[in-house]
Design a protein around this motif. Structure first.
Motif, mmCIF file in Angstrom:
data_model
loop_
_atom_site.group_PDB
_atom_site.id
_atom_site.type_symbol
_atom_site.label_atom_id
_atom_site.label_comp_id
_atom_site.label_asym_id
_atom_site.label_seq_id
_atom_site.Cartn_x
_atom_site.Cartn_y
_atom_site.Cartn_z
ATOM 1 N N GLU A 22 0.853 -1.182 0.000
ATOM 2 C CA GLU A 22 0.000 0.000 0.000
ATOM 3 C C GLU A 22 0.889 1.231 0.000
ATOM 4 O OE1 GLU A 22 -3.044 2.080 3.096
ATOM 5 O OE2 GLU A 22 -3.341 -0.054 2.701
ATOM 6 N N GLN A 23 0.561 2.186 -0.852
ATOM 7 C CA GLN A 23 1.333 3.423 -0.938
ATOM 8 C C GLN A 23 1.085 4.230 0.328
ATOM 9 O OE1 GLN A 23 0.291 5.667 -4.421
ATOM 10 N NE2 GLN A 23 1.634 7.362 -3.939
ATOM 11 N N THR A 24 2.155 4.675 0.993
ATOM 12 C CA THR A 24 1.995 5.433 2.234
ATOM 13 C C THR A 24 2.027 6.939 1.993
ATOM 14 O OG1 THR A 24 4.368 5.287 2.641
ATOM 15 C CG2 THR A 24 2.970 3.608 3.665
ATOM 16 N N THR A 25 2.629 7.359 0.893
ATOM 17 C CA THR A 25 2.649 8.778 0.546
ATOM 18 C C THR A 25 1.811 8.963 -0.713
ATOM 19 O OG1 THR A 25 4.889 8.979 1.432
ATOM 20 C CG2 THR A 25 4.107 10.752 -0.004
ATOM 21 N N PRO A 26 0.744 9.747 -0.621
ATOM 22 C CA PRO A 26 -0.141 9.873 -1.783
ATOM 23 C C PRO A 26 0.444 10.774 -2.863
ATOM 24 C CG PRO A 26 -0.858 11.349 -0.062
ATOM 25 C CD PRO A 26 0.278 10.538 0.514
ATOM 26 N N ALA A 27 -0.072 10.604 -4.060
ATOM 27 C CA ALA A 27 0.180 11.564 -5.131
ATOM 28 C C ALA A 27 -0.842 12.677 -4.925
ATOM 29 C CB ALA A 27 -0.004 10.915 -6.487
#
Length: 77
Positions: A22-27
């Motif tokens: 899961e991506q922890t830093t969003p775009a």
């Protein structure tokens, strides 16, 4: 979705998730509610009768005119 109220929204963020992680830093993207404009706007009254208007309303075509589907002119007090 179309016609979503902007309210006080300033940014959109997207998190991505897959079966692996899961991506922890969003775009992130700043939200801008700017659309095509009709400017400069010009009108010269060619009707000499008091209380009557006559003449053409003109404006420059927006640079992104392909996005314009309709233009309307309204009179107001």
């Amino acid at each position: 979705p179309p016609d979503t109220a902007l309210g006080s929204v300033t940014h959109a963020v997207v998190y991505v998730r897959s079966p692996l992680e899961e991506q922890t830093t969003p775009a992130a993207l700043a939200v801008s509610d700017a659309g095509p404009t009709a400017a400069p706007l010009a009108f010269v009254d060619l009707d000499l009768d008091l209380g009557d208007l006559g003449g053409a309303v003109t404006w420059a075509v927006a640079t992104d005119a392909l996005l314009v589907q309709h233009a309307a002119v309204y009179l107001g007090e």
